[in-house]
Design a protein around this motif. Structure first.
Motif, PDB file in Angstrom:
ATOM      1  N   LEU A 122      -3.499   8.077 -61.550  1.00 44.64           N
ATOM      2  CA  LEU A 122      -4.341   8.424 -60.409  1.00 44.64           C
ATOM      3  C   LEU A 122      -4.236   7.381 -59.303  1.00 44.64           C
ATOM      4  CD1 LEU A 122      -6.509  10.208 -59.107  1.00 44.64           C
ATOM      5  CD2 LEU A 122      -8.230   8.888 -60.366  1.00 44.64           C
ATOM      6  N   ILE A 123      -4.214   6.103 -59.694  1.00 39.61           N
ATOM      7  CA  ILE A 123      -4.079   5.039 -58.693  1.00 39.61           C
ATOM      8  C   ILE A 123      -2.749   5.160 -57.966  1.00 39.61           C
ATOM      9  CG2 ILE A 123      -3.902   2.542 -58.384  1.00 39.61           C
ATOM     10  CD1 ILE A 123      -5.841   2.249 -60.734  1.00 39.61           C
ATOM     11  N   LEU A 124      -1.698   5.412 -58.715  1.00 37.70           N
ATOM     12  CA  LEU A 124      -0.378   5.530 -58.092  1.00 37.70           C
ATOM     13  C   LEU A 124      -0.279   6.775 -57.217  1.00 37.70           C
ATOM     14  CD1 LEU A 124       1.941   4.400 -61.026  1.00 37.70           C
ATOM     15  CD2 LEU A 124       1.297   3.119 -58.983  1.00 37.70           C
ATOM     16  N   VAL A 125      -0.957   7.862 -57.632  1.00 39.83           N
ATOM     17  CA  VAL A 125      -0.939   9.076 -56.803  1.00 39.83           C
ATOM     18  C   VAL A 125      -1.590   8.808 -55.452  1.00 39.83           C
ATOM     19  CG1 VAL A 125      -1.945  11.383 -56.578  1.00 39.83           C
ATOM     20  CG2 VAL A 125      -0.781  10.739 -58.670  1.00 39.83           C
ATOM     21  N   VAL A 126      -2.717   8.108 -55.465  1.00 35.67           N
ATOM     22  CA  VAL A 126      -3.384   7.779 -54.205  1.00 35.67           C
ATOM     23  C   VAL A 126      -2.492   6.903 -53.339  1.00 35.67           C
ATOM     24  CG1 VAL A 126      -5.372   6.624 -53.184  1.00 35.67           C
ATOM     25  CG2 VAL A 126      -5.670   8.058 -55.209  1.00 35.67           C
ATOM     26  N   LEU A 127      -1.837   5.916 -53.947  1.00 35.19           N
ATOM     27  CA  LEU A 127      -0.938   5.051 -53.179  1.00 35.19           C
ATOM     28  C   LEU A 127       0.253   5.841 -52.633  1.00 35.19           C
ATOM     29  CD1 LEU A 127      -0.956   1.836 -55.411  1.00 35.19           C
ATOM     30  CD2 LEU A 127      -2.162   2.227 -53.244  1.00 35.19           C
ATOM     31  N   LEU A 128       0.788   6.773 -53.422  1.00 35.10           N
ATOM     32  CA  LEU A 128       1.901   7.592 -52.942  1.00 35.10           C
ATOM     33  C   LEU A 128       1.465   8.471 -51.769  1.00 35.10           C
ATOM     34  CD1 LEU A 128       3.575   8.695 -56.289  1.00 35.10           C
ATOM     35  CD2 LEU A 128       4.579   7.233 -54.536  1.00 35.10           C
ATOM     36  N   MET A 129       0.282   9.062 -51.871  1.00 39.46           N
ATOM     37  CA  MET A 129      -0.215   9.895 -50.775  1.00 39.46           C
ATOM     38  C   MET A 129      -0.416   9.063 -49.509  1.00 39.46           C
ATOM     39  SD  MET A 129      -2.910  12.070 -53.097  1.00 39.46           S
ATOM     40  CE  MET A 129      -3.693  12.896 -51.744  1.00 39.46           C
ATOM     41  N   ALA A 130      -0.945   7.843 -49.662  1.00 38.56           N
ATOM     42  CA  ALA A 130      -1.123   6.981 -48.495  1.00 38.56           C
ATOM     43  C   ALA A 130       0.224   6.583 -47.897  1.00 38.56           C
ATOM     44  CB  ALA A 130      -1.919   5.738 -48.888  1.00 38.56           C
ATOM     45  N   ALA A 131       1.214   6.295 -48.761  1.00 35.77           N
ATOM     46  CA  ALA A 131       2.540   5.916 -48.270  1.00 35.77           C
ATOM     47  C   ALA A 131       3.206   7.059 -47.515  1.00 35.77           C
ATOM     48  CB  ALA A 131       3.409   5.463 -49.443  1.00 35.77           C
ATOM     49  N   VAL A 132       3.078   8.286 -48.052  1.00 39.82           N
ATOM     50  CA  VAL A 132       3.669   9.449 -47.370  1.00 39.82           C
ATOM     51  C   VAL A 132       3.001   9.663 -46.017  1.00 39.82           C
ATOM     52  CG1 VAL A 132       3.960  11.938 -47.495  1.00 39.82           C
ATOM     53  CG2 VAL A 132       4.408  10.542 -49.507  1.00 39.82           C
ATOM     54  N   SER A 133       1.695   9.488 -45.947  1.00 43.40           N
ATOM     55  CA  SER A 133       0.988   9.672 -44.678  1.00 43.40           C
ATOM     56  C   SER A 133       1.419   8.639 -43.646  1.00 43.40           C
ATOM     57  CB  SER A 133      -0.519   9.590 -44.912  1.00 43.40           C
ATOM     58  OG  SER A 133      -0.955  10.616 -45.773  1.00 43.40           O
ATOM     59  N   VAL A 134       1.539   7.367 -44.067  1.00 47.52           N
ATOM     60  CA  VAL A 134       1.950   6.320 -43.131  1.00 47.52           C
ATOM     61  C   VAL A 134       3.373   6.551 -42.647  1.00 47.52           C
ATOM     62  CG1 VAL A 134       2.412   3.847 -42.914  1.00 47.52           C
ATOM     63  CG2 VAL A 134       0.336   4.629 -44.078  1.00 47.52           C
ATOM     64  N   LEU A 135       4.255   6.919 -43.582  1.00 45.05           N
ATOM     65  CA  LEU A 135       5.647   7.152 -43.213  1.00 45.05           C
ATOM     66  C   LEU A 135       5.789   8.337 -42.264  1.00 45.05           C
ATOM     67  CD1 LEU A 135       8.616   6.389 -43.564  1.00 45.05           C
ATOM     68  CD2 LEU A 135       8.683   7.893 -45.569  1.00 45.05           C
ATOM     69  N   SER A 136       5.094   9.426 -42.557  1.00 48.86           N
ATOM     70  CA  SER A 136       5.175  10.592 -41.684  1.00 48.86           C
ATOM     71  C   SER A 136       4.575  10.304 -40.314  1.00 48.86           C
ATOM     72  CB  SER A 136       4.468  11.782 -42.331  1.00 48.86           C
ATOM     73  OG  SER A 136       3.096  11.476 -42.526  1.00 48.86           O
ATOM     74  N   ASN A 137       3.571   9.447 -40.269  1.00 51.23           N
ATOM     75  CA  ASN A 137       2.976   9.093 -38.986  1.00 51.23           C
ATOM     76  C   ASN A 137       3.951   8.295 -38.136  1.00 51.23           C
ATOM     77  OD1 ASN A 137       0.877   8.829 -37.015  1.00 51.23           O
ATOM     78  ND2 ASN A 137       0.515   6.750 -37.760  1.00 51.23           N
ATOM     79  N   ARG A 138       4.707   7.389 -38.764  1.00 48.86           N
ATOM     80  CA  ARG A 138       5.709   6.607 -38.029  1.00 48.86           C
ATOM     81  C   ARG A 138       6.847   7.491 -37.542  1.00 48.86           C
ATOM     82  NH1 ARG A 138       4.509   2.442 -35.607  1.00 48.86           N
ATOM     83  NH2 ARG A 138       6.699   1.816 -35.668  1.00 48.86           N
ATOM     84  N   LEU A 139       7.150   8.555 -38.320  1.00 48.05           N
ATOM     85  CA  LEU A 139       8.228   9.463 -37.919  1.00 48.05           C
ATOM     86  C   LEU A 139       7.752  10.548 -36.967  1.00 48.05           C
ATOM     87  CD1 LEU A 139      10.027   9.916 -41.368  1.00 48.05           C
ATOM     88  CD2 LEU A 139      10.694   8.431 -39.467  1.00 48.05           C
ATOM     89  N   GLY A 140       6.452  10.570 -36.666  1.00 50.99           N
ATOM     90  CA  GLY A 140       5.920  11.570 -35.740  1.00 50.99           C
ATOM     91  C   GLY A 140       5.703  12.930 -36.366  1.00 50.99           C
ATOM     92  N   LEU A 141       5.573  12.994 -37.691  1.00 49.34           N
ATOM     93  CA  LEU A 141       5.349  14.248 -38.398  1.00 49.34           C
ATOM     94  C   LEU A 141       3.870  14.342 -38.750  1.00 49.34           C
ATOM     95  CD1 LEU A 141       8.444  14.185 -40.787  1.00 49.34           C
ATOM     96  CD2 LEU A 141       8.246  15.313 -38.568  1.00 49.34           C
ATOM     97  N   GLU A 142       3.150  15.148 -37.990  1.00 49.22           N
ATOM     98  CA  GLU A 142       1.719  15.241 -38.225  1.00 49.22           C
ATOM     99  C   GLU A 142       1.392  15.937 -39.530  1.00 49.22           C
ATOM    100  OE1 GLU A 142      -0.114  17.091 -34.950  1.00 49.22           O
ATOM    101  OE2 GLU A 142       0.449  15.540 -33.498  1.00 49.22           O
ATOM    102  N   VAL A 143       2.281  16.791 -40.012  1.00 43.75           N
ATOM    103  CA  VAL A 143       1.975  17.520 -41.229  1.00 43.75           C
ATOM    104  C   VAL A 143       1.845  16.594 -42.427  1.00 43.75           C
ATOM    105  CG1 VAL A 143       4.391  17.953 -41.823  1.00 43.75           C
ATOM    106  CG2 VAL A 143       2.623  19.547 -42.587  1.00 43.75           C
ATOM    107  N   GLY A 144       2.521  15.474 -42.384  1.00 35.60           N
ATOM    108  CA  GLY A 144       2.426  14.545 -43.497  1.00 35.60           C
ATOM    109  C   GLY A 144       1.059  13.923 -43.633  1.00 35.60           C
ATOM    110  N   LEU A 145       0.283  13.940 -42.569  1.00 37.95           N
ATOM    111  CA  LEU A 145      -1.062  13.386 -42.646  1.00 37.95           C
ATOM    112  C   LEU A 145      -1.993  14.256 -43.495  1.00 37.95           C
ATOM    113  CD1 LEU A 145      -1.490  12.389 -38.892  1.00 37.95           C
ATOM    114  CD2 LEU A 145      -0.757  10.941 -40.791  1.00 37.95           C
ATOM    115  N   SER A 146      -1.618  15.503 -43.732  1.00 40.03           N
ATOM    116  CA  SER A 146      -2.461  16.405 -44.513  1.00 40.03           C
ATOM    117  C   SER A 146      -2.266  16.253 -46.009  1.00 40.03           C
ATOM    118  CB  SER A 146      -2.166  17.863 -44.126  1.00 40.03           C
ATOM    119  OG  SER A 146      -2.411  18.068 -42.744  1.00 40.03           O
TER     120      SER A 146
END
Length: 532
Positions: free
Chosen positions: A399-423
């Motif tokens: 569960l801890i790693l899932v939360v960290l993975l979700m946060a990492a995907v959101s940060v990465l998608s935000n840097r790439l300009g992909l708003e869908v990754g924030l969801s």
């Protein structure tokens, strides 16, 4: 419990739910489509007068008894005036009062009108009262009595008597009696109708003058509103009920497009001091949202019908229930796919929760994010397997790693300009962790093929549930008619006893259909004959 009892219970639930749906559709007129529209009319009365003194009181008759229509909204526009309402027999009136009136005065009354539903139909129930007979001098009295006697000979009851009297007064070639009497009321419809009521009072026939407007249907485009003429109709009482007559055509019955404005017999407008004044009416037909109109109509008819329903909730709570009421729809789809088709999934309601997350991320992006998070989670899960951890600590770590993975995907998608990754954060974290755990256990126990097939089945069910749950007409239907869920409840009860073949089992065992006894031994070959 026998199957008959179960089927009767399911049938009773379906009948009760169908009756409730039909009542809300036909009687309460709730729309079946989210974008349905209904015709409404905006009626406006404009009072304009030039005061002769500073203190003035203006009295305007308002609609009260409106057969076939319902007034769902009223507005009063009178600057610096006080509004005093009063109810009278058959109608209402508003009194505008002002202490100092200087210059031309403009007062407005505006009402929004919609056709009434069948359950709220209003009938005319005024008390039958005789109007004051006219005080006629000779030769008018003799002409009136002669005319009434002639009308009596050509009528059979009260209604036909009144119709014959109107016909005689409307004749192009008027008789001597009618020509003489017409000098008393002139050519105005209102004055003639009032005089007819007085003539009927001579023969002890209760009648009254009512005022109404003809409402035309909405045309194409925007209707700017047209000036309407207030017309008079006659109500004649035959001892049992009121009958409406058109004094111009003598037609019997209330026209379907007639909006009854006032039935008190009082003047529509009264101004203290009788200054020069005008009263103009405007009718505008347009289309409005059917759901909002039905809700407002119910509030006028019986506020409790709205107070004890989902429509009484705050808007934020209504939006929440629009989503929650779709969860049983997704669960029923999963029931069909698992029990009838045979699709394997991880968990019972996990696909439905994933479908709820797809509502925010869209389908393609949601599946991509799901695969990424679960894929990385599986890699970490296989590594944790070597550490030989217990179940609860292992799930906590995942569960801890899932939360960290979700946060990492959101940060990465935000840097790439992909708003869908924030969801991605909208995915249920615990469900994702349990999916990773169950998929890894299935991988170890039944092989990679089984684990992947069940994972694909979960995504297929979630995708199909998302498509159905995000359909706006269905979402509107379930929110307005939550009784639909009772129908699904009854079907779930019936399917709960189904123990036959699933569709995938019919495909797996189709060889049995071609060869009914595949394990039977082949027939023995005949032994060759031997010659002696």
């Amino acid at each position: 419990m026998s199957k008959r009892h179960l089927y009767l219970l399911a049938l009773a639930i379906v009948v009760a739910a169908s009756a409730a749906i039909y009542y809300k559709w036909k009687v309460l007129e709730f729309p079946l489509q989210p974008d349905a529209q209904v015709q409404v009319w905006t009626l406006q009365a404009h009072v304009e007068y030039q005061p002769r003194k500073q203190a003035n009181t203006v009295t305007l008759q308002l609609p009260e008894t409106t057969p076939g229509f319902t007034v769902i909204d009223e507005r009063f526009v009178a600057r610096n005036y006080t509004n005093l309402g009063e109810t009278s027999d058959g109608g209402r009136e508003v009194q505008w009062a002002i202490r100092r009136a200087v210059g031309e005065q403009d007062l407005y009354y505006r009402a929004t009108v919609v056709r009434a539903d069948e359950g709220a139909a209003v009938e005319l129930d005024f008390d039958p009262e005789l109007a004051p007979p006219p005080e006629l001098e000779e030769p008018y009295a003799s002409a009136a009595n002669t005319l009434l006697d002639q009308v009596r000979e050509r009528s059979s009851n009260t209604v036909t008597y009144a119709r014959e009297l109107l016909r005689r007064l409307n004749e192009a070639k008027a008789s001597e009696e009618v020509a003489l009497i017409s000098e008393l009321y002139g050519n105005e419809d209102a004055a003639r109708s009032k005089f007819v009521v007085q003539l009927l009072a001579i023969r002890n026939i209760p009648a009254r003058v009512v005022h109404g407007l003809k409402l035309s249907p909405a045309g194409d485009g925007i209707d700017p509103g047209v000036e309407a003429r207030m017309q008079t109709w006659l109500l004649v009482h035959d001892g049992l009920r009121w009958t409406m007559l058109d004094p111009r055509t003598t037609a019997e019955g209330r026209p379907s497009d007639l909006f009854l404005w006032n039935a008190t017999g009082k003047p529509l407008l009264t101004i203290e001091g009788d200054p020069p004044s005008t009263l103009a009416f405007t009718v505008k037909a347009n289309l409005a949202d059917a759901m909002a109109t039905a809700e407002r109509r119910l509030e006028v008819r019986d506020a409790n019908l709205v107070r004890y329903s989902l429509l009484s909730l705050p808007l934020q709570a209504q939006e929440t229930y629009r989503i929650l009421l779709m969860v049983p729809i997704g669960a029923f789809i999963m029931l069909l796919l698992r029990n009838l088709v045979g699709v394997k999934t991880y968990g019972t309601f996990m696909p439905v929760l994933i479908a709820l997350a797809f509502r925010e991320t869209a389908l393609v992006a949601g599946i991509s994010l799901f695969v990424v998070v679960v894929g990385f989670g599986l890699l970490v899960r296989f590594y944790l397997e070597r550490l030989r951890l217990l179940l609860v600590p292992r799930l906590t770590a995942i569960l801890i790693l899932v939360v960290l993975l979700m946060a990492a995907v959101s940060v990465l998608s935000n840097r790439l300009g992909l708003e869908v990754g924030l969801s991605v954060a909208l995915f249920p974290m615990v469900i994702m962790a349990m999916t990773i755990e169950r998929m890894s256990v299935a991988w170890d126990e039944r092989g990679a093929g089984t684990a992947i097939r069940e994972g694909i089945g979960t995504l297929v069910v979630a995708a199909l549930a998302y498509v159905v749950m995000s359909w706006k007409p269905l979402e509107h239907l379930v929110f307005v008619y939550p009784e639909v869920l009772l129908v699904l409840f009854a079907l779930a009860l019936v399917l709960g006893r189904y123990s036959g073949y699933r569709l995938n089992e019919l495909l797996r065992f189709r060889a049995l259909v071609r060869d009914p006894d595949p394990i039977a031994p082949p027939p023995a070959k005949p032994e060759p004959e031997t010659r002696a």
